[in-house]
Each structure stands twice: as C-alpha cells, then as structure tokens.
Motif scaffolding. Structure first.
Motif, PDB file in Angstrom:
ATOM      1  N   PRO A  92      52.848 -24.250  24.926  1.00 15.38           N
ATOM      2  CA  PRO A  92      52.467 -25.768  25.510  1.00 15.38           C
ATOM      3  C   PRO A  92      51.246 -25.920  24.905  1.00 15.38           C
ATOM      4  O   PRO A  92      50.197 -25.125  25.105  1.00 15.38           O
ATOM      5  CB  PRO A  92      52.538 -25.618  26.849  1.00 15.38           C
ATOM      6  CG  PRO A  92      53.757 -24.675  27.162  1.00 15.38           C
ATOM      7  CD  PRO A  92      53.373 -23.382  26.188  1.00 15.38           C
ATOM      8  N   CYS A 129      58.482 -25.632  23.542  1.00 17.01           N
ATOM      9  CA  CYS A 129      59.177 -25.898  22.060  1.00 17.01           C
ATOM     10  C   CYS A 129      58.126 -25.700  21.133  1.00 17.01           C
ATOM     11  O   CYS A 129      57.053 -26.152  20.824  1.00 17.01           O
ATOM     12  CB  CYS A 129      59.567 -27.108  22.019  1.00 17.01           C
ATOM     13  SG  CYS A 129      60.223 -27.677  20.496  1.00 17.01           S
ATOM     14  N   HIS A 172      53.441 -33.436  25.323  1.00 14.76           N
ATOM     15  CA  HIS A 172      54.805 -33.376  26.057  1.00 14.76           C
ATOM     16  C   HIS A 172      55.860 -32.722  25.308  1.00 14.76           C
ATOM     17  O   HIS A 172      56.844 -32.143  25.741  1.00 14.76           O
ATOM     18  CB  HIS A 172      55.319 -35.052  26.235  1.00 14.76           C
ATOM     19  CG  HIS A 172      56.732 -35.019  26.928  1.00 14.76           C
ATOM     20  ND1 HIS A 172      56.978 -34.433  28.034  1.00 14.76           N
ATOM     21  CD2 HIS A 172      57.611 -35.500  26.125  1.00 14.76           C
ATOM     22  CE1 HIS A 172      58.242 -34.796  28.253  1.00 14.76           C
ATOM     23  NE2 HIS A 172      58.733 -35.374  27.186  1.00 14.76           N
ATOM     24  N   HIS A 173      55.920 -32.879  23.912  1.00 12.58           N
ATOM     25  CA  HIS A 173      57.041 -32.439  22.969  1.00 12.58           C
ATOM     26  C   HIS A 173      56.891 -30.622  23.292  1.00 12.58           C
ATOM     27  O   HIS A 173      58.096 -30.175  23.204  1.00 12.58           O
ATOM     28  CB  HIS A 173      56.654 -32.691  21.406  1.00 12.58           C
ATOM     29  CG  HIS A 173      57.770 -32.553  20.555  1.00 12.58           C
ATOM     30  ND1 HIS A 173      58.836 -31.717  20.703  1.00 12.58           N
ATOM     31  CD2 HIS A 173      58.250 -33.422  19.646  1.00 12.58           C
ATOM     32  CE1 HIS A 173      59.835 -31.845  19.906  1.00 12.58           C
ATOM     33  NE2 HIS A 173      59.456 -32.802  19.249  1.00 12.58           N
ATOM     34  N   SER A 174      55.589 -30.165  23.374  1.00 10.71           N
ATOM     35  CA  SER A 174      55.453 -28.772  23.598  1.00 10.71           C
ATOM     36  C   SER A 174      55.550 -28.098  24.799  1.00 10.71           C
ATOM     37  O   SER A 174      55.570 -26.932  25.097  1.00 10.71           O
ATOM     38  CB  SER A 174      54.027 -28.320  22.643  1.00 10.71           C
ATOM     39  OG  SER A 174      52.887 -28.792  23.800  1.00 10.71           O
ATOM     40  N   SER A 175      55.699 -29.033  25.884  1.00 11.55           N
ATOM     41  CA  SER A 175      55.557 -28.727  27.259  1.00 11.55           C
ATOM     42  C   SER A 175      56.876 -27.646  27.570  1.00 11.55           C
ATOM     43  O   SER A 175      56.372 -26.843  28.581  1.00 11.55           O
ATOM     44  CB  SER A 175      55.608 -29.993  28.208  1.00 11.55           C
ATOM     45  OG  SER A 175      56.854 -30.673  28.125  1.00 11.55           O
ATOM     46  N   SER A 176      57.676 -27.899  27.110  1.00  5.23           N
ATOM     47  CA  SER A 176      58.852 -26.718  27.532  1.00  5.23           C
ATOM     48  C   SER A 176      58.657 -25.430  26.800  1.00  5.23           C
ATOM     49  O   SER A 176      59.472 -24.542  27.017  1.00  5.23           O
ATOM     50  CB  SER A 176      60.398 -27.300  27.080  1.00  5.23           C
ATOM     51  OG  SER A 176      60.324 -27.367  25.661  1.00  5.23           O
TER      52      SER A 176
END
Lengths: 415, 415
Positions: free
Chosen positions: B211, B333, B327-331
């Motif tokens: 993240p 990803c 946000h895109h990387s928060s999981s």
C-alpha cells in the motif's frame, strides 16, 4: 472415454496419479541448479522442455526460451497439437527414446513451481447459478437474488492481473475501508470477512481483435487452471455499488501451477445445464463445452490437520468459458494470449457443496465446524486453503495440481 | 508561476504553442523513413531521443531501445529528473549544441504518432462529482444519486488495457446486448447510445507491491494524458448490475499521444474541492495534487465543421490521481509501470460544461444543437470527437496534443 496411455515413466501409470501421459500439463519450474524454465509434468517427474528444444529433440522456434508458456501459446493451435503428439510419442511405453529423455527429467520434489504464464489481463465471471442465487439472496434478498440480466449474459468484471499468484504464495490479509450496516462512518482496518472462491480459470491462447463466435472462442482457449479468487467480503459490501468489486478482489488470486490443456480434457466434455430462458444466437451452446471435473475445498488451521469443507463439480456452471469469451469479445474488445478468465464461484446446491465460506456460513451466521472441533465463518490468519480438481477417466485421472494459499496477518500500518 | 523558457527551436516560443520548452512531452513516432521510436515534442518538431542516445548525446542505459516509454519510466524518478534537465539544457536558447541536435529533429507534420507506452492495466475512476450526481440522478433517481461510499473512497473499476488506443485510431460502434426498460427480452444489436467521456489519465511510473500513502502515490506518477473512455450507455444500463461496467467500456479508450510529465505540470497544482465529509487518514489530502488544466470537447459531423460542445477544468475532480492510486494499492494490489488510471468523467456544473453526451442531452431527452443546426443525443457514425487540454502559464501554454477519434459503423455480423 479413452483408457490410460502407459508411459515408460512408471509413476505416471497409476490410476490415481494426477499426471499420467493422458494429461501432460504445462508449468514453469526451477531447481537448486537450474533457473526457471518450461516443463511438462509426467508422473512424479517434470520433463524440461527448454532443455529438450536446446538438445534438438523438439523444435518450436525457441518458444521455450523464456520461463513462461505465452510464447508457445502464441504459436497457435496447430503447434499446440504437434507438441502434444510429439511429447506423447516420446514418453509412451513404446518410445525408443527413454534413454535420450531421462537426463531431462527432474523430480517434482526437487522443483519449485512458478507462474506458468504471464497473465495479460484477468477477468472474473459469475457463472455459477447456485453461487449467484446464494450471494444475491444474502446481499439483495431472495426476490432480487438473480439479477435480471443473469440468464441472458455471462456477467463478469475485469479483475487485476498484477495480483494473480501461483499456488503456494502466502496471502496477507488485506486492509480496506469497512462499514457495517450499523456503523455511522467507515473505518480503515484489516478485513474481517476474508474468504475464498472456488473457480476454474480458462487461459486464452489465440489473440483476437474482433468478436468471436462460441466455436471460435472454444478454439481460442489453450487450457485451464484451478483458481481461488480471494475475496474481502466486508470491503466488497461497502465498495461494490455502483461500479462493482475493486479492492475487495485485488489482494491476490491464486492459480494452480499446471496448465491442463484443453486437449487433455477433451474426453470429459459435458453440456451446460438446461436453459430456463433461451440464449440469444451469438451465445447459444454449439456443443458440450463444460468439463466433468470434480472439485474440492479444504482448510487446515495453522499446524493442524486438513478438513474437507466442500465437494462440487464444474458442471454447476451455467455458462462455459467459450460462452464467456464470446461475450467478452462481443463489443470488439481485443483479447490477448495469456488472458485469464475466472469461471465464477462454483457451488453445488447443498451446503457441503458450496464454493465459498460466505455461502457455507450463510454470511457468517452459521459457522462451519472443522474436523478438530474449531469453527469458521471466514478465514483466520494461519489457515491454509487448498483447492483440488480431478477428471476421472477409465483407469486414469487428469489432475490439476493443488491450488494452495496460506493467510498471513495484515501488514502493520502507521496511519 | 514560471515564465516561458525560450528555446532555439523558434516555433516553441509562442505563448499559445502547446509544446514550449517548459512542456517537453514524451511520445512515440515514426516517419516514412524511420521505424517507431521515442521522441520529445518541442514546438513544431520532435526530437528523436533514440537517435540522441545512439549518438551518445544522452545516456540512459538503452532505455529508448524499444518504441515505448515503459523502460525509461521503470528507471525511477531520479532519472526522470535527469532527462528533463538535460533536454532543457540541450534545447534552451543558450544551448551551444543546436547544430549537433538539429539532425535529430523531425517535423511533426511528417510523423505518425503511436501509443506512447504499453498500458500494463487500465483502471477507470469516477471522481467527478458533478458527473456522479448527474449519472446517479438519471440511473437511480435524485435521492440516490451519489452512492453512500462516494464521499469516502474514490470509486473505480478495472477497465480493459487491450482496448486502449492512441488518438486518431477510428472506433467502430460496438455490438452488444440491449434491453430497454419497456422491452420484454434483450436483443443483440449495434449500440444506439454510444458516448464519450472526457477524462484525464494518470500513468504509474514506479511499481509497488505494498500500500502507498498519498504522498508516495503522487511520487509514483510519471505523467498525464487526455483520455476518452468511449461508453455504450445502452449496453451499460443492461449489464452493470451487480458487477459494474464490462462490455460497455471495452470497445476502445482513446488517449492523447503525448505524455505530459508531472514535472511539466508542477506549477499548475491546485487543491481538491472542500470536503463535505472528512476523508479517513490514509486518503487525506497532503498538498495540492490536482492541476489547473482547461479542457474542452468538440464534435465534427462527417465532412462538417467542428462545434465545441463543452468546456471544463480538471479542478472539478473530487479526488486526485494520487488519492486514487493510494486507494488502488490499499488492499495490497501490486501496481506496475505503465498502469493507467482514468480520472472519471470531468463535468462542470452547467450543461455546457458536461463531459459526456449522456449528461449534455440528459439521457437523450434534450438534444444538443451543433453549429450547423444538426442535433445530437448520442454519437452518430462519422462523428469525430476531439478532446483538448491546456494549462496556461505566464506567456506559455502546456498542451496535451488532441485526443481524437472518429466513429465508424458497426461491423457486419452473421448471427
């Protein structure tokens, strides 16, 4: 149904071995001595295909130079058939080349398996009817369980190719925005409802720039893998309206390490279920394009024995991968070698046949009891999940190689 | 705000030219004589960067060997700065190397522009508040216009990287399943509500496996392009529940041919709008991360003059690309060099400021009148759509190069 084809690799001749000569699945492996390369599983061994081409035993224009099957897939279906024929002849009991090949065999126990192909893009469908009804009932109520479009098109969404990992890769519990139905505001926290999804993935071998018919789509598929689309149900519930799942599905998707070719599954073709509503012409079934593959999910808590959670079969899908691919290309969407299409979660009609904990525990309300007496609603840190798949022939088995992942605790964060 | 930096390339010194020395956008071009390669726009010329490295004038380890900017982006931000500094010095009025460089200039009118980078994966967001309210009102009614999550997370979905094309590529009207609210059953037919979406695309330069904070995300972004996310509204309306847009957005997404670097836009940073609800810490603004970029949409019917349909500005976005990427990387990803993040449609508050025909014609109910007296609700075959973007400095302009696409009739089909 054909019978076992015997190989001079003796371990391949057992009726229950996942990798008989009838299978010949494709993977990428390395050993302590050798860097990652393309290989074919046969019994307890792996045949080093790169070495085979370097030695001039097979010749595919250097398609095995890189540690991925993409270059070979891009050669097209005539070459797919030729390699399979040549490998079958080389490895058959009647082969005179056993001594030539033996130096290129590596024991599977000495090998590390890697991603068998580079995922170009990943699409995940929703083609299991029991799963769609179960989830729809929980999320939207029984009356709106099956969306109005569901019987007319294979509903799917684009997933995240960068998050696809090979079996054995640990999976960290994700962080995400969570907001329960009674919470006033959302909070950012580790996922509390982390789940698996039992799926089969179809791999596109032949690229296309125009819409495909169902037959063309079937012909473009190279092979299949088991696929676990790890899902953060609490993140999903908060984020999915109106544009669909996003971060809830982006942490990881695990695939089994061996590509089982369409050719190996040919004798296991079965029809899709009867249609309640006729499909439009461009999606109509033109032949049996599902496969009779027994599937199972099992869970082992950290340091404990494995409990089988459920059994089902690929026949529970309402749409074949060929129908999904035909739909996927219908808008003119270009499809590429290495595209991965997840089937959607495969669930039977009974609780012990469901393909996700969301369904087995009915949204967390009915905990599942493991063999050791522990219970689960969703996954706990340390749990190891294993998906298995087997097509059973006359005296032989087509296995997929297990699709395994262990849940690690969420990373620490400062904010 | 800095002033125009003068170049010995005279055409670059005009206050309205899109490509002054302050800009230096990166593209890929070919000519009748030369194959596709990396280049930098300066005034009316393109500087051949591959030739520059081959001649030893710049040295970046062969990063320009392929006709794509991905290899250079992967070098990281220190090298991004170094190339910009070196090009600025080489092309400035004070440079002593004009004669050395002149043989490596190609006139833009002799060049064909190609995709400036390989899109790893494409994500499309929904961060324009006016657009979200407009579309939400039409699709779900005024009371449910803004989804409950919208003020808390930048809502987005994974798009289809294979469908991203460079400006100038014609776009065939897609086929798809359509079902109007009064139709009993769906039918398979060419789209009748084909639309544009005015967006800005952010390009991820620095890959990540964990993240990202908002500041880290901002640092990972390499540059920006204009982006038209062609949208089939009738296909979308039928397919989008419950997993989001799929084939309605998969026909094509057009980007402008030049990557305008984050460095070139530095002086145009502006804040996001005031927050109605505070963001959670991991998404909070840490500085101005939007840009003051004027945007316009125009339409030319086949063989006719262009009508400007709308004007707006990037400041209408509620979330910056840095917040979207965080946000895109928060999981967890993984993000990769070449990932493309669409901003979501950018609309002002008035009809002549909307970024889609869906909004301008209010769902097709209020046709838009063109300068020649024709009207449009959605796009007609032969229409050419052009998006433009300009940041206006003190005596200079940072332009993007037009983002253009012409609608061709749907392909013929047999079924």
């Amino acid at each position: 149904m054909t019978k076992l084809t015997r190989s001079w690799v003796e371990s391949a001749n057992s009726a229950n071995h996942p990798f008989p000569l009838n299978n010949l699945p494709y993977g990428v492996f390395s050993t302590a001595k050798e860097d990652a390369r393309c290989g074919v599983a046969i019994g307890n061994e792996i045949l080093d295909v790169r070495a085979l081409e370097e030695a001039g035993i097979v010749s595919f224009g250097g398609a095995f130079a890189h540690p991925t099957w993409n270059d070979f897939m891009a050669l097209g279906s005539a070459e797919w058939s030729r390699l399979r024929q040549e490998l079958t002849a080389l490895l058959s009991e009647a082969s005179t080349q056993a001594n030539t090949l033996r130096p290129h065999l590596v024991s599977q126990k000495d090998a590390t398996l890697h991603m068998p192909f580079n995922v170009a893009e990943f699409t995940d469908f929703y083609a299991g009817r029991n799963h769609a009804v179960n989830v729809g009932t929980m999320f939207r109520g029984a009356e709106n369980a099956l969306p109005p479009n569901w019987l007319h098109i294979p509903i799917g969404y684009n997933g995240r190719a960068s998050s696809v990992v090979v079996s054995g890769t640990p999976v960290h519990r994700p962080w995400g925005q969570l907001k329960g139905p009674n919470d006033e505001t959302p909070r950012f926290a580790p996922c509390e409802r982390f789940d698996l999804e039992l799926e089969i993935g179809a791999i596109v071998g032949t690229p296309s720039n125009n819409p495909l018919s169902v037959d063309e789509a079937d012909a473009a598929i190279f092979g299949y893998v088991l696929l676990n689309d790890w899902s953060a149900r609490d993140i999903q519930a908060w984020e999915y309206q109106p544009l669909g799942p996003f971060q809830s599905k982006a942490t990881a998707t695990t695939i089994s390490p061996w590509i089982v070719t369409k050719a190996a599954l040919e004798h296991f073709r079965i029809d899709t279920p009867p249609r309640e509503v006729a499909l439009l012409d461009h999606l109509k079934d033109t032949g049996p394009m599902l496969y009779d593959i027994d599937l199972a999910v099992s869970l082992a808590p950290q340091g404990q024995k494995t409990s089988v959670l459920s059994h089902t079969n690929m026949r529970e899908l309402y749409y074949s991968a060929a129908q999904q691919l035909a739909h996927h290309s219908s808008s003119g969407c270009p499809m590429r070698t290495g595209d991965l299409l997840g089937s959607g979660t495969i669930s039977g009609s009974e609780k012990h046949e469901f393909g996700s904990l969301l369904e087995m525990s009915w949204g967390g309300k009915e905990p599942v009891t493991l063999d050791n007496g522990e219970t689960r609603t969703f996954l706990q840190d340390g749990d190891t999940l294993t998906l298995t798949g087997k097509a059973r022939g006359d005296g032989y088995t087509i296995g997929f190689g297990d699709c395994v992942g262990t849940i690690l605790p969420a990373h620490e964060r400062k904010d």
